[in-house]
Structure formats: structure tokens, C-alpha cells
Design an enzyme around this catalytic site. Structure first.
Site, PDB file in Angstrom:
ATOM      1  N   PRO A  91      39.882 -14.948   4.372  1.00 35.54           N
ATOM      2  CA  PRO A  91      39.933 -14.007   3.163  1.00 35.54           C
ATOM      3  C   PRO A  91      40.000 -12.737   3.468  1.00 35.54           C
ATOM      4  CG  PRO A  91      37.769 -14.957   3.711  1.00 35.54           C
ATOM      5  CD  PRO A  91      38.328 -15.350   4.423  1.00 35.54           C
ATOM      6  N   MET A  92      41.259 -12.026   3.131  1.00 26.74           N
ATOM      7  CA  MET A  92      41.699 -10.720   3.355  1.00 26.74           C
ATOM      8  C   MET A  92      41.820  -9.810   2.236  1.00 26.74           C
ATOM      9  SD  MET A  92      43.621 -10.883   6.927  1.00 26.74           S
ATOM     10  CE  MET A  92      44.544 -12.392   6.592  1.00 26.74           C
ATOM     11  N   VAL A  93      41.155  -8.792   1.653  1.00 26.76           N
ATOM     12  CA  VAL A  93      41.621  -8.138   0.382  1.00 26.76           C
ATOM     13  C   VAL A  93      42.957  -7.826   0.451  1.00 26.76           C
ATOM     14  CG1 VAL A  93      40.934  -5.908  -0.757  1.00 26.76           C
ATOM     15  CG2 VAL A  93      39.066  -7.122   0.634  1.00 26.76           C
ATOM     16  N   ARG A 150      42.699 -10.141  11.237  1.00 23.85           N
ATOM     17  CA  ARG A 150      43.663  -9.283  11.660  1.00 23.85           C
ATOM     18  C   ARG A 150      44.796  -9.665  12.496  1.00 23.85           C
ATOM     19  NH1 ARG A 150      39.113  -4.847  12.281  1.00 23.85           N
ATOM     20  NH2 ARG A 150      38.698  -6.634  13.948  1.00 23.85           N
ATOM     21  N   ASP A 161      37.357 -11.163  15.971  1.00 24.71           N
ATOM     22  CA  ASP A 161      38.203 -10.743  17.013  1.00 24.71           C
ATOM     23  C   ASP A 161      39.082 -11.899  17.767  1.00 24.71           C
ATOM     24  OD1 ASP A 161      37.378  -8.187  16.775  1.00 24.71           O
ATOM     25  OD2 ASP A 161      36.199  -8.032  18.831  1.00 24.71           O
ATOM     26  N   GLN A 200      37.523 -17.633  -2.433  1.00 25.43           N
ATOM     27  CA  GLN A 200      36.340 -17.399  -1.780  1.00 25.43           C
ATOM     28  C   GLN A 200      35.835 -16.563  -3.340  1.00 25.43           C
ATOM     29  OE1 GLN A 200      35.470 -13.942   0.704  1.00 25.43           O
ATOM     30  NE2 GLN A 200      34.404 -15.434   2.114  1.00 25.43           N
ATOM     31  N   LYS A 202      30.431 -18.086   3.881  1.00 21.91           N
ATOM     32  CA  LYS A 202      30.765 -17.423   5.164  1.00 21.91           C
ATOM     33  C   LYS A 202      29.676 -16.235   5.477  1.00 21.91           C
ATOM     34  CE  LYS A 202      34.533 -14.652   7.099  1.00 21.91           C
ATOM     35  NZ  LYS A 202      34.291 -13.400   7.165  1.00 21.91           N
ATOM     36  N   CYS A 261      30.412  -9.856   3.473  1.00 17.30           N
ATOM     37  CA  CYS A 261      31.108  -8.650   3.368  1.00 17.30           C
ATOM     38  C   CYS A 261      30.015  -7.403   3.476  1.00 17.30           C
ATOM     39  CB  CYS A 261      31.757  -8.417   2.060  1.00 17.30           C
ATOM     40  SG  CYS A 261      32.540  -6.911   1.616  1.00 17.30           S
ATOM     41  N   HIS A 307      30.877 -14.781  10.962  1.00 16.18           N
ATOM     42  CA  HIS A 307      31.367 -13.885  11.782  1.00 16.18           C
ATOM     43  C   HIS A 307      30.252 -13.425  12.636  1.00 16.18           C
ATOM     44  CE1 HIS A 307      33.727 -10.205  12.042  1.00 16.18           C
ATOM     45  NE2 HIS A 307      32.630  -9.706  12.229  1.00 16.18           N
TER      46      HIS A 307
END
Length: 316
Positions: free
Chosen positions: A31-33, A240, A217, A86, A157, A115, A185
Site C-alpha cells: 500500500p503506497m500513498v 519503492r 528494502d 488497507q 501490517k 504507518c 516491516h
């Protein structure tokens, strides 16, 4: 081996739990803003991504406002499955109401307990929930009791505590309440760019009987394989790394031109706003363009200018 295409597999597998029982490491788009929206999910699914998450959505706003629902959650009937929505939430009934709304269009929900952003923590969302295992249990239990589709997954998460015993306790409590899987994470709330604690993910995995997903990573398919071997995780979640190379899970070292062409086609078809369309291309081309090219490309200010540039320089 994590590689291989998933197009045929996806036609048959809509239940995410089937993916975890397939014997393969599940390859997941995080999930990425702003970024993991429908158009980008469509792209990574073409390149061997098994499971996609929406960006984090604040459940209370989503339940309260039709406008929020329309802007925050877009999917389609064709290929956007399996899909996890999410949510950021701190009240069990609000999370249930949000889950009920998306249930017909998705395969599960994920509760964001990771988050680290200040606004989220101040509101009682995100990573502050790792210190409230009973509240997490309550939210998971409510969704389990109120959504009558047994195949609808409920996952969480998390980030890790400095004292790993507390993280293991949180995970075991969540498992006892019926959580489907847990994504870890491997950093604490305070850690941003420090090395990921893969040893912690391994300990958590060894303490659980439900699937565990490793996050943090992972930038190449090789990284994904290494993290799987280091941790024993059932899946790998990438953020990323996929922005920089949406074809990563298909084994490409850097974004192939075909993938850039696919993004242009998909983004135009979905009416993706220019800023988002352009930003994705800036990420994708980061490794394949010179400093000089970046200076020119990154300041382009219209879709037509971007299309002309790609055509002139890359024949796309």
C-alpha cells in the site's frame, strides 16, 4: 524460485489464501500513498505481481463520505483481483462498516498498524496500534464476526518493537483472533533508513502458524529470494522497489521499455492525473536516464510533452 508469470494463475486464484497455499512465495505490491492505485496495480499485475493492496484509506472518512469513497477507492471487474483494501482505523465498528462497503469488490482488508507518520500516530492510527494488542484483537474479531464471507481475508501490517517479545505477543494475539496473515516491516517506529531486521521477521515467522509476509528494502527479485531464505516468510511485499521497476517481480533488473510503454497505455486509458502519470515515469526511468536527461524530463509539464519526449528519445 520466485519468478515466472502469474497471468494464468490469477484467473484461477481469487482467494488470497490460495496464493499462500500455492507453494510459491507470494509477490505483493505494498500500500503506497498516491501510488498503488488502480492504474499502477494494473501495470504490476502484468509483470508477475500476485497480490495488490490499495493505498491506506482512513476508514472513518470512507464510511462517512461518498466523496471520499469515490476518490479513495477505484477498482474494475476485469483484472484487479486479488485485491486487499488497507484501512487506518481505531474503532472496531468503523472498520467493520468500511469492510462491509468494500467486501463485494475486494478479497480482504488490511488494518494498518505500521504507518509511522506523525499525523497518523496523533490520530490513534498506524504504528501506535502495535502498543494496543487488545484493540487490534477487538477490530479483527468484529470484522470476522460481521462479514459473512469466510473467504474474505483480514490481515494486519505492523512494525516491530524494540523488545521483540512484545511483537511476538501482538502477533500471537492477532492470530488467536482469526487474522489471516501478518505483514512485518522489519523496522521499529523510530527507524527510517536503518537496515531492516530480517532476523526479527524470522523469529516472528517461527512463532506463528499463519502466513507471514516480509517487508522492507526489497528492490530486486534476487533481494526477494534472499529475504525469503533469510526469514522463511511466505510472501514478500515491495514498495519503492516496484516504483523504480514495476517489472521487478518478472525478473527484470531495470524497467524495460515495454513496461514504460505499458504504463503510458494504461495511464492514458485510466485517465491518470498528469502529476501521478509523470511521477511514476520519473521513478521508472531513474536508473536508465542520465543526469542531463533527468533535468529535462523531470520538469516537463504536460502529458503531450512527456509523450513527445518518450517518442523522440526511446521510440515509445
Amino acid at each position: 524460485m520466485i519468478g515466472g508469470t502469474t497471468e494464468t494463475k490469477q484467473c484461477q486464484l481469487k482467494d488470497p489464501m490460495d496464493l499462500f497455499h500455492s507453494g510459491q512465495v507470494v509477490k505483493i505490491c505494498a500500500p503506497m500513498v498516491r501510488y498503488s492505485k488502480l492504474a499502477f496495480r494494473t501495470l504490476v499485475r502484468k509483470y508477475s505481481c500476485d497480490l495488490c493492496y490499495t493505498p491506506m484509506i482512513v476508514a472513518a472518512d470512507f464510511v462517512r463520505s461518498a466523496k471520499a469513497r469515490d476518490s479513495e477507492f477505484t477498482t474494475n471487474k476485469v483484472g484487479d483481483r486479488p485485491l486487499i483494501v488497507q484501512f487506518a482505523a481505531k474503532e472496531a465498528q468503523v472498520l467493520c462498516d468500511a469492510a462491509s462497503i468494500v467486501c463485494p469488490f475486494a478479497d480482504g482488508i488490511d488494518l494498518n498498524c505500521g504507518c509511522p507518520q506523525r499525523w497518523a500516530m496523533a490520530e490513534g492510527y498506524g504504528a501506535c496500534l502495535i502498543n494496543k494488542p487488545e484493540l487490534v484483537q477487538d477490530m479483527v474479531r468484529h470484522v470476522r464476526n460481521q462479514i459473512d464471507n469466510p473467504r474474505f481475508s483480514v490481515s494486519i501490517k505492523i512494525r516491530i518493537h524494540e523488545d521483540l517479545k512484545r511483537t511476538v505477543d501482538l502477533c500471537q494475539k492477532a492470530e488467536a483472533t482469526g487474522v489471516s496473515w501478518i505483514t512485518v516491516h522489519g523496522r521499529s517506529v523510530e527507524e527510517r533508513h536503518q537496515p531492516v531486521h530480517y532476523d526479527a521477521i524470522k523469529i516472528i515467522k517461527q512463532s506463528m502458524s499463519i502466513p507471514v509476509v516480509a517487508n522492507g528494502d526489497i528492490k530486486t527479485l534476487k533481494d526477494a529470494e534472499n529475504v525469503h531464505h533469510l526469514t522463511g516468510a511466505d510472501g514478500v511485499m515491495v514498495a519503492r522497489g516496484l516504483l523504480a521497476n514495476p517489472a521487478m517481480f518478472a525478473g527484470y533488473e531495470e524497467t524495460p521499455l515495454k513496461c514504460i510503454q505499458d504504463w503510458v497505455d494504461i495511464a492514458l486509458e485510466h485517465g491518470t492525473p498528469f502529476t501521478c502519470f509523470h511521477h511514476h515515469l520519473m521513478y521508472m526511468m531513474e536508473r536508465v536516464t542520465s543526469k542531463q536527461e533527468k533535468k529535462v524530463f523531470n520538469v516537463l509539464s504536460s502529458t503531450s510533452a512527456v509523450l513527445d519526449y518518450l517518442n523522440d528519445h526511446y521510440g515509445v
